[in-house]
Scaffold this motif. Sequence first.
Motif, short mmCIF file in Angstrom:
data_model
loop_
_atom_site.label_atom_id
_atom_site.label_comp_id
_atom_site.label_asym_id
_atom_site.label_seq_id
_atom_site.Cartn_x
_atom_site.Cartn_y
_atom_site.Cartn_z
N THR A 165 0.82 -1.21 0.00
CA THR A 165 0.00 0.00 0.00
C THR A 165 0.86 1.27 0.00
O THR A 165 1.98 1.27 0.51
N CYS A 166 0.27 2.32 -0.56
CA CYS A 166 0.93 3.64 -0.57
C CYS A 166 0.65 4.35 0.76
O CYS A 166 -0.50 4.42 1.20
N GLN A 167 1.69 4.88 1.37
CA GLN A 167 1.55 5.50 2.69
C GLN A 167 0.95 6.91 2.63
O GLN A 167 0.74 7.51 3.68
N MET A 202 10.01 4.36 -0.65
CA MET A 202 9.56 5.42 -1.55
C MET A 202 8.47 4.90 -2.51
O MET A 202 8.57 3.80 -3.04
N CYS A 203 7.43 5.72 -2.71
CA CYS A 203 6.32 5.34 -3.60
C CYS A 203 6.22 6.38 -4.73
O CYS A 203 6.35 7.57 -4.49
N TYR A 204 5.96 5.87 -5.94
CA TYR A 204 5.85 6.76 -7.11
C TYR A 204 4.46 6.70 -7.73
O TYR A 204 4.31 6.79 -8.94
N CYS A 205 3.42 6.52 -6.91
CA CYS A 205 2.07 6.48 -7.47
C CYS A 205 1.59 7.89 -7.83
O CYS A 205 2.24 8.88 -7.48
N GLN A 206 0.47 7.97 -8.49
CA GLN A 206 -0.06 9.27 -8.91
C GLN A 206 -0.32 10.18 -7.70
O GLN A 206 -0.06 11.37 -7.72
N THR A 207 -0.87 9.58 -6.62
CA THR A 207 -1.16 10.37 -5.42
C THR A 207 0.11 11.03 -4.91
O THR A 207 0.12 12.22 -4.58
N CYS A 208 1.18 10.25 -4.84
CA CYS A 208 2.44 10.80 -4.33
C CYS A 208 2.97 11.89 -5.25
O CYS A 208 3.41 12.94 -4.79
N HIS A 209 2.93 11.64 -6.57
CA HIS A 209 3.36 12.67 -7.53
C HIS A 209 2.60 13.97 -7.28
O HIS A 209 3.18 15.05 -7.16
ZN LIG Z 1 2.08 6.70 -3.34
#
Ligand SMILES: [Zn+2]
Length: 730
Positions: A165-167, A202-209
């Motif tokens: 999951t993305c944090q 580290m997460c590179y999902c759209q939400t994080c961007h």
């Molecule tokens: Zn993310």
Amino acid sequence: MVGNERDGATRREALMLGAGALAATAFHIPAFAVTGDMAGLPWANNAMRWAQVAFTEEDPPRYDPNFWFDFFREAHVQAVCLSAGGDVAFYPTRVPLHKRARDLGDRDMLGEMIKGCRNQNISVITRVDPHAMSEEAFATHPEWAACTEDGKPRRHWAAADMWVTCQNGGFYFDFMPAVLKEITDKYQPEGFFGNRWAGSGMCYCQTCHTKFRAATGLELPTSNDPQDPRRKAYIQWNTDMRWQQFTLWNDTVKMSKKDCFFSPNGGLNNPEKVIHPLVAVDRQGRSGTTPVWMMGKFAKITRAYMQNLPVVGIFNVGIEDDNRWKDSVQNGAELRAWMQGGIAQGFRPWVAKFNARIFDPRWVAPVTAMYDWHWRNDRYLRNTSNLARVAIVNSTQSGTFTAGGTAFTAGDGVRAAQRVTDSQNGYYQALVEARIPFEMADDRQLEPAHIGRYRVLILPDIAALSDKQCQQIRDFVNAGGRIVATGETSLYDELGKRRMNFGLSDLFGCDYVKTDNGVKNSYLTPHHPHLLTKGLEDAPRIIAATQQITVKSHDATSQPLTLVPSYPDLPMERVFPLAEQTDTPMVFCRQVGKGRVVYFPMDIDRTFWEVLAADHQIVLANAVEWAMEEPQPMRVKGPGVLDVSYWRQQNSLTVHLVNMNNPMMMKGPYREVLPAGPYTVSLALPPGAKVRAVKLLESGATPQTSRDGERLVVEVPRIHLHEVVAVDLV
Ligand SMILES: [Zn+2]
């Protein structure tokens, strides 16, 4: 360090007001810090012995709850941590997409266990783990998944049907609050423990961007170099996000139960934002080359940043290793050595068992015996202050900004991450061998209220120091404090920007010129008489360190260690020094105002960690004694290696002696305990303290005692693994 500091301060104030006057004084930490038994603070402060059962999905129909209730009773466990939900639920949840454990059926395993604990008056902390989600959750909310740099969602690395999951997205900020609310409403736990609560890297999902861009105007970093502006911004943004997450989760559980709390594993590691009433630190066991004193070091570091709130040390009954044999059982000698080392330095024990089923019961007897001892001596373990006068400063920012949080290729001006820890471990080992009682201090708390109790602060290559921190250290020395610094201490600012000169050059008595790494076959000439070289009178030359700093002295004062510059180590015909001796000082021992300063322009502590040369141990210990210029509050004579600590409780003093004389001291596991002794302990008594009785808490014996002026001298004939000299005061 970053983020809404004002908000944090307000919250801390609120907690202090809510908790009453006693708690408020505990936060100010004047001369002696209050740890442990803090009347007025929430229940958790009184729970001394902890246990955790981490359920598995096959446990519900197969485990025996009565085994656990019996164990809790026999071990006098006062608080229990039980798996509740997040990635998998162990109760009949109604939160959509909160997947129930595979074999839960109609049962409520969490509820059964809580009921049994409540029957024994045991406090309950519920454990949540948000790092993974099910296939169904992913199908409904693919945007909850963490992504790799190429934008692809991450399958769980170990559980093939789950997703990481993305944090920073909906799983953490929408779904988890619903889970936390449901558990609080339904079971009213005293608190929550968050495992893997901060995400899985580290997460590179759209939400994080999107969120990162909105907050910083930058794109997510792809480099690990902390000097890259995007990485630097990310480190700060990530800290802010964790604070937001923590606040949301903590507020959520408090909304359902006023005095409930969320405590992340290890705490927030931010002394500006200490608001949870306790913290548990997951340091499950030894792996690789790890000295047995390491659990004690974790206790000291955590107590420093948690401002002496209760800290609980989690140890695992299994073999802890990178290969993660989570279902194994460690032998009793190692289990006890690891945890007693932590208890000696202020940890409360928290035994963790993965899997509620017991198929290998070999851990039960040693843990029960240790807990039973702990219970019988409970009042001697409720420490109110530590009496050490020496502290090693721990610098998280040096690790982050002058070394890089994760492994990366060292470039110009960027130091390899391990150096920071190695320098610290080197000095730590030297002090353990010298039996100097010491604490860890936190570089974010250098105000007199926090460091005023110390006579000597050690700065082991604390490269990153802000101008403000440098001034705080300067004030400490001017007020009569003493420092011992090594290597590149103060050469960088708090964010790792290189200075032209040391921030503390006025204290060191020299200016920075350059650093040479990987220096081979170089030596030091000890000069006498000087306390720094005491014990080396018969040594014409000792080895130097591998990182050497060229400096320009402010004056021509002669110093007790000078350089023999590096010369060829091959061919053998060339192995002779070009200069037998020089005047180049490799230590600066200086009187500064009312204080004293020792500065080594080399990484002698890190080199000691690598080589463990006995000569370096002598020099490192002598540096502290020269700086200290007064007797240590406690001295121990006798054979081998002991880890020591000196504590005060309400009506007593205790000395912990942990016997580390074992061939497996530096790399576990212990095979057996090898008793050692005899030892003579000499104690300075706090002003006004009158001795009523002295006893040994492990052997049960009444020891021989005598007086040496104002000091109390206690004979300890033999130490099995751990002994506590308990001095009852009138
Ligand atoms: Zn993310």
